[in-house]
Design a protein around this motif. Structure first.
Motif, PDB file in Angstrom:
ATOM      1  N   ILE A 424      56.416  56.120  85.320  1.00 34.71           N
ATOM      2  CA  ILE A 424      57.022  56.158  83.975  1.00 34.71           C
ATOM      3  C   ILE A 424      57.561  54.788  83.603  1.00 34.71           C
ATOM      4  CG2 ILE A 424      58.875  57.162  82.595  1.00 34.71           C
ATOM      5  CD1 ILE A 424      58.710  59.622  84.484  1.00 34.71           C
ATOM      6  N   ARG A 425      58.368  54.221  84.479  1.00 29.83           N
ATOM      7  CA  ARG A 425      59.073  52.979  84.168  1.00 29.83           C
ATOM      8  C   ARG A 425      58.137  51.783  84.089  1.00 29.83           C
ATOM      9  NH1 ARG A 425      63.364  54.756  88.777  1.00 29.83           N
ATOM     10  NH2 ARG A 425      64.104  56.621  87.679  1.00 29.83           N
ATOM     11  N   ARG A 426      56.956  51.929  84.672  1.00 33.28           N
ATOM     12  CA  ARG A 426      55.988  50.840  84.618  1.00 33.28           C
ATOM     13  C   ARG A 426      55.529  50.569  83.185  1.00 33.28           C
ATOM     14  NH1 ARG A 426      52.839  52.910  88.218  1.00 33.28           N
ATOM     15  NH2 ARG A 426      53.970  52.024  89.976  1.00 33.28           N
ATOM     16  N   HIS A 427      55.660  51.579  82.321  1.00 31.84           N
ATOM     17  CA  HIS A 427      55.204  51.443  80.931  1.00 31.84           C
ATOM     18  C   HIS A 427      56.362  51.256  79.967  1.00 31.84           C
ATOM     19  CE1 HIS A 427      51.101  52.508  82.078  1.00 31.84           C
ATOM     20  NE2 HIS A 427      51.612  53.455  82.835  1.00 31.84           N
ATOM     21  N   MET A 428      57.541  50.928  80.494  1.00 36.29           N
ATOM     22  CA  MET A 428      58.706  50.762  79.649  1.00 36.29           C
ATOM     23  C   MET A 428      59.408  49.449  79.963  1.00 36.29           C
ATOM     24  SD  MET A 428      60.356  54.580  79.522  1.00 36.29           S
ATOM     25  CE  MET A 428      59.343  56.013  79.113  1.00 36.29           C
ATOM     26  N   ALA A 429      60.166  48.980  78.989  1.00 40.60           N
ATOM     27  CA  ALA A 429      61.025  47.808  79.192  1.00 40.60           C
ATOM     28  C   ALA A 429      62.303  48.051  78.415  1.00 40.60           C
ATOM     29  CB  ALA A 429      60.338  46.535  78.712  1.00 40.60           C
ATOM     30  N   ILE A 430      63.414  47.594  78.985  1.00 40.32           N
ATOM     31  CA  ILE A 430      64.706  47.781  78.347  1.00 40.32           C
ATOM     32  C   ILE A 430      65.437  46.450  78.251  1.00 40.32           C
ATOM     33  CG2 ILE A 430      65.800  48.383  80.560  1.00 40.32           C
ATOM     34  CD1 ILE A 430      67.682  50.235  78.923  1.00 40.32           C
ATOM     35  N   VAL A 431      66.058  46.239  77.102  1.00 37.99           N
ATOM     36  CA  VAL A 431      66.971  45.111  76.925  1.00 37.99           C
ATOM     37  C   VAL A 431      68.363  45.717  76.816  1.00 37.99           C
ATOM     38  CG1 VAL A 431      67.616  43.132  75.518  1.00 37.99           C
ATOM     39  CG2 VAL A 431      65.205  43.780  75.739  1.00 37.99           C
ATOM     40  N   PRO A 432      69.147  45.667  77.891  1.00 33.93           N
ATOM     41  CA  PRO A 432      70.436  46.360  77.892  1.00 33.93           C
ATOM     42  C   PRO A 432      71.515  45.565  77.161  1.00 33.93           C
ATOM     43  CG  PRO A 432      70.117  45.283  79.990  1.00 33.93           C
ATOM     44  CD  PRO A 432      68.856  45.049  79.192  1.00 33.93           C
ATOM     45  N   GLN A 433      72.587  46.264  76.852  1.00 35.99           N
ATOM     46  CA  GLN A 433      73.725  45.607  76.212  1.00 35.99           C
ATOM     47  C   GLN A 433      74.391  44.635  77.181  1.00 35.99           C
ATOM     48  OE1 GLN A 433      76.647  48.323  74.727  1.00 35.99           O
ATOM     49  NE2 GLN A 433      77.892  46.739  73.792  1.00 35.99           N
ATOM     50  N   ASP A 434      74.551  45.056  78.437  1.00 37.89           N
ATOM     51  CA  ASP A 434      75.122  44.196  79.471  1.00 37.89           C
ATOM     52  C   ASP A 434      73.972  43.515  80.205  1.00 37.89           C
ATOM     53  OD1 ASP A 434      77.732  45.023  78.858  1.00 37.89           O
ATOM     54  OD2 ASP A 434      77.509  46.801  80.118  1.00 37.89           O
ATOM     55  N   THR A 435      73.671  42.308  79.797  1.00 36.95           N
ATOM     56  CA  THR A 435      72.517  41.594  80.333  1.00 36.95           C
ATOM     57  C   THR A 435      72.690  41.277  81.813  1.00 36.95           C
ATOM     58  OG1 THR A 435      72.198  40.588  78.176  1.00 36.95           O
ATOM     59  CG2 THR A 435      71.053  39.578  80.021  1.00 36.95           C
ATOM     60  N   VAL A 436      71.642  41.511  82.573  1.00 34.94           N
ATOM     61  CA  VAL A 436      71.651  41.210  84.008  1.00 34.94           C
ATOM     62  C   VAL A 436      70.850  39.938  84.245  1.00 34.94           C
ATOM     63  CG1 VAL A 436      70.968  41.977  86.302  1.00 34.94           C
ATOM     64  CG2 VAL A 436      71.884  43.631  84.654  1.00 34.94           C
ATOM     65  N   ILE A 437      71.519  38.916  84.772  1.00 36.19           N
ATOM     66  CA  ILE A 437      70.856  37.671  85.146  1.00 36.19           C
ATOM     67  C   ILE A 437      71.016  37.505  86.648  1.00 36.19           C
ATOM     68  CG2 ILE A 437      70.811  35.162  84.874  1.00 36.19           C
ATOM     69  CD1 ILE A 437      69.921  36.639  82.392  1.00 36.19           C
ATOM     70  N   PHE A 438      69.914  37.312  87.333  1.00 39.43           N
ATOM     71  CA  PHE A 438      69.935  37.185  88.781  1.00 39.43           C
ATOM     72  C   PHE A 438      70.231  35.743  89.199  1.00 39.43           C
ATOM     73  CE2 PHE A 438      67.197  40.788  87.796  1.00 39.43           C
ATOM     74  CZ  PHE A 438      67.749  41.775  88.608  1.00 39.43           C
ATOM     75  N   ALA A 439      70.719  35.580  90.418  1.00 36.99           N
ATOM     76  CA  ALA A 439      71.046  34.252  90.944  1.00 36.99           C
ATOM     77  C   ALA A 439      69.747  33.536  91.320  1.00 36.99           C
ATOM     78  CB  ALA A 439      71.977  34.369  92.148  1.00 36.99           C
ATOM     79  N   ALA A 440      69.016  33.123  90.314  1.00 30.89           N
ATOM     80  CA  ALA A 440      67.734  32.439  90.505  1.00 30.89           C
ATOM     81  C   ALA A 440      67.535  31.496  89.330  1.00 30.89           C
ATOM     82  CB  ALA A 440      66.603  33.460  90.602  1.00 30.89           C
ATOM     83  N   ASP A 441      66.361  30.866  89.246  1.00 28.28           N
ATOM     84  CA  ASP A 441      66.114  29.958  88.127  1.00 28.28           C
ATOM     85  C   ASP A 441      65.631  30.743  86.910  1.00 28.28           C
ATOM     86  OD1 ASP A 441      63.367  30.451  88.485  1.00 28.28           O
ATOM     87  OD2 ASP A 441      63.129  28.732  89.809  1.00 28.28           O
ATOM     88  N   ALA A 442      65.474  30.036  85.787  1.00 30.09           N
ATOM     89  CA  ALA A 442      65.088  30.686  84.537  1.00 30.09           C
ATOM     90  C   ALA A 442      63.695  31.299  84.639  1.00 30.09           C
ATOM     91  CB  ALA A 442      65.140  29.671  83.399  1.00 30.09           C
ATOM     92  N   MET A 443      62.780  30.601  85.296  1.00 29.53           N
ATOM     93  CA  MET A 443      61.411  31.096  85.435  1.00 29.53           C
ATOM     94  C   MET A 443      61.398  32.426  86.178  1.00 29.53           C
ATOM     95  SD  MET A 443      58.158  30.292  84.796  1.00 29.53           S
ATOM     96  CE  MET A 443      58.023  28.517  84.593  1.00 29.53           C
TER      97      MET A 443
END
Length: 600
Positions: A424-443
């Motif tokens: 199911i989730r493979r065909h969906m994408a979400i832009v949440p209100q509380d953005t999650v940014i991982f400890a990695a580079d922008a790419m």
């Protein structure tokens, strides 16, 4: 209001378990490394045997004496002792390396298994199990397991062999003196326990620093609310309590230590006195007495070490129970035994058919109540309403984080309950209100939406999300580290990274949860244009409190108390009055002439 100090040593504070058999349930993690365990066992037996052999060599050397005529024998025996020591060194190296490697390897496998299970658990698990507790089990509890598998178990087995072998050799050398040594051994155990008790007490007393850490980390808040005096009093109170505890421990340790020293050394004196008389009487040789003393020291040390290790084993047993509890947990939402399959090309048609759902933490209040909604493929539907109306719940059910108690949610006509959540989730994408940014580079952060994307595709997604401009201005461009939770970015920049991630995923169903809430007016206009291009010919659900962002939606669904109260376009809902019109009046005010006649 009193507050509980933070804990410094989490492993120390982990409760013990008398059910040490729980450690046996870790066998599946150790089974693949049986060859290593066999090698460690051989090295363990070799080291113990070499240590015990030193006593026999000592006996022969003493009995032969140190005269000129025995110089040849002395050379041979000391050379033999050197050989024994060499065997002991090699065996100890092999044992230490093997068991340490085994401990690290088993704990790594346990951590991976527990994390794999936890990361697939449904949200209800995290409602009842605090995240810090899960992290503590992954760190403190696995550390206790590592100490036992990689150290304590080896020490316990070695000392058990030394105790058994030394006891046998003591009895063979002198049964009478062996009985006298048996009286001393309980005192040795008591001495080790007293030392351990004191060490544990000191570690707990050190916890007062956590009070200072808590206050100093929030010193601005403390000063802003003029709580300096109260915090000083609280810290002083903890220090005094620690001092009183330490005083009691010191007193108890001083008395016990004195009694143990008197008992142990007094008993040793009696044993040596009796042994010396036997040597004088000819019933025992000097070499036998020397060997006896050596084995007595070995046995006493082994027994004392076993008593210390037992506490570690009990803590590790408790840790094993907690880790196995996590491994035994089953996600509330999981793939059925024979899941259905979505078509190769998902159109994105979504339907909610009389869906009723209650969160486990709020069983008496329905988050959605007989909720029915059909969303055509490619349609943009906005969900609006007051907080708690059920908007976010719609998203969570669609992502199959939960299953409804009643009714059904469908994607392209297939019940989500019949599908694998991953499918199911493979065909969906979400832009949440509380953005999650991982400890990695922008790419890497943008590529999280589709790990197999090329660098060019990542850059194209960033451009579509109006993110390429600020990314290229970073010190290393797309290779720039964004910091823990994206601390090097502004709120709007973090939001555009999340939008780029969703654009890259190219989903059949796009979920926007206040996707532009953190943007300034200029950035919002640019990102809204990018989102409009992304939303074209794609099913999109938008949750928004800012009604200006949903005016162009094909339909606006107004929710309240878990149900639909109105559906229509912006103009239709304003003209109809009701909840949406009141929300619009509050946000737009007199600036929107359309709302001038809206009833209060």
């Amino acid at each position: 209001m009193a507050r509980t100090p933070l804990k410094i040593d989490a492993a120390l504070d982990r409760p013990k378990s008398r059910n040490v058999a729980a450690l046996g349930r870790l066998w599946p993690f150790m089974r693949p490394y049986r060859a290593t365990m066999i090698g460690a066992s051989i090295a363990l037996v070799s080291a113990a045997s070499a240590t015990l052999a030193i006593g026999q060599a000592l006996r022969r050397v003493v009995d032969l004496g140190f005269s000129a005529e025995n110089s040849g024998f002395i050379d041979q025996y000391f050379l033999a002792v050197m050989g024994i020591v060499g065997v002991l060194a090699v065996a100890t190296f092999a044992r230490y390396y093997a068991v340490s490697w085994l401990g690290e390897r088993v704990v790594a496998d346990i951590r991976t298994a527990v994390y794999s299970r936890v990361v697939n658990m449904s949200p209800v698990f995290f409602e009842t199990t605090p995240t810090p507790e899960v992290l503590s089990r992954l760190t403190s509890d696995t550390t206790l397991i590592e100490s036992v598998v990689g150290s304590s178990a080896s020490i316990a087995l070695r000392n058990l062999l030394m105790f058994i072998g030394g006891s046998v050799l003591l009895a063979v050398t002198s049964p009478k003196l062996t009985l006298m040594v048996a009286v001393v051994l309980p005192l040795v155990i008591l001495g080790r326990r007293v030392r351990g008790l004191s060490r544990e007490s000191q570690d707990r007393i050190a916890g007062v620093s956590s009070v200072a850490g808590e206050t100093l980390n929030a010193v601005a808040t403390v000063q802003a609310f003029t709580q300096e005096a109260n915090e000083i009093h609280r810290f002083s109170d903890q220090v005094e309590k620690g001092f009183l505890t330490a005083t009691r421990r010191i007193s108890a340790r001083a008395w016990l230590t004195a009694l143990v020293i008197l008992g142990v050394f007094g008993a040793i004196d009696v044993v040596l006195w009796s042994g010396a008389k036997d040597v004088v009487a000819g019933t025992m040789t000097g070499g036998q007495l020397a060997a006896f003393v050596f084995y007595a020291v070995v046995v006493a040390g082994a027994l004392g070490s076993l008593s210390e290790v037992w506490g570690d084993v009990q803590r590790a047993a408790g840790a094993a129970e907690r880790l196995l509890e996590l491994l035994a947990s089953e996600p509330l939402v999981k793939a059925p035994a024979n899941p259905a399959h979505l078509p190769e090309r998902v159109t994105g048609a979504v339907s909610f058919d009389k869906v009723t759902f209650n969160y486990p933490s709020r069983p008496d209040r329905a988050a959605l109540d007989a909720f029915t909604l059909d969303i055509r493929a490619g349609e943009t539907v906005a969900l609006v309403g007051p907080s708690g109306a059920g908007k976010t719940t719609v998203f969570q059910l669609l992502l199959r984080y939960w299953d409804p108690e009643k009714g059904a949610v469908r994607l392209d006509g297939i019940r989500l309950a019949d599908l694998d959540p991953l499918d199911i989730r493979r065909h969906m994408a979400i832009v949440p209100q509380d953005t999650v940014i991982f400890a990695a580079d922008a790419m890497a952060n943008i590529r999280y939406g589709r790990p197999d994307a090329t660098d060019d595709e990542v850059r194209a997604a960033a451009e579509a999300a109006q993110a390429s401009g600020f990314i290229e201005q970073l010190p290393d461009g797309y290779a720039s580290f964004l910091g823990e939770r994206g601390v090097r970015l502004s709120g709007g920049q973090r939001q555009r990274i999340a939008i780029a991630r969703a654009i890259l995923r190219d989903p059949a169903v796009l979920l926007l949860d206040e996707a532009t809430s953190a943007l300034d007016a200029e950035s919002e206009r640019a990102v809204q244009m990018a989102l409009e291009r992304l939303m074209a010919n794609r099913t999109t659900l938008v949750v928004a409190h800012r009604l200006a962002t949903v005016k162009k939606a094909d339909r606006i669904v107004v929710l309240d108390a878990g149900g639909i109260v109105a559906i229509g376009s912006h103009d239709e809902l304003v003209a109809a009055g009701g909840l949406y019109a009141r929300l619009a009046a509050l946000q737009f005010g007199a600036a929107d002439a359309t709302l001038a006649q809206v009833p209060a």
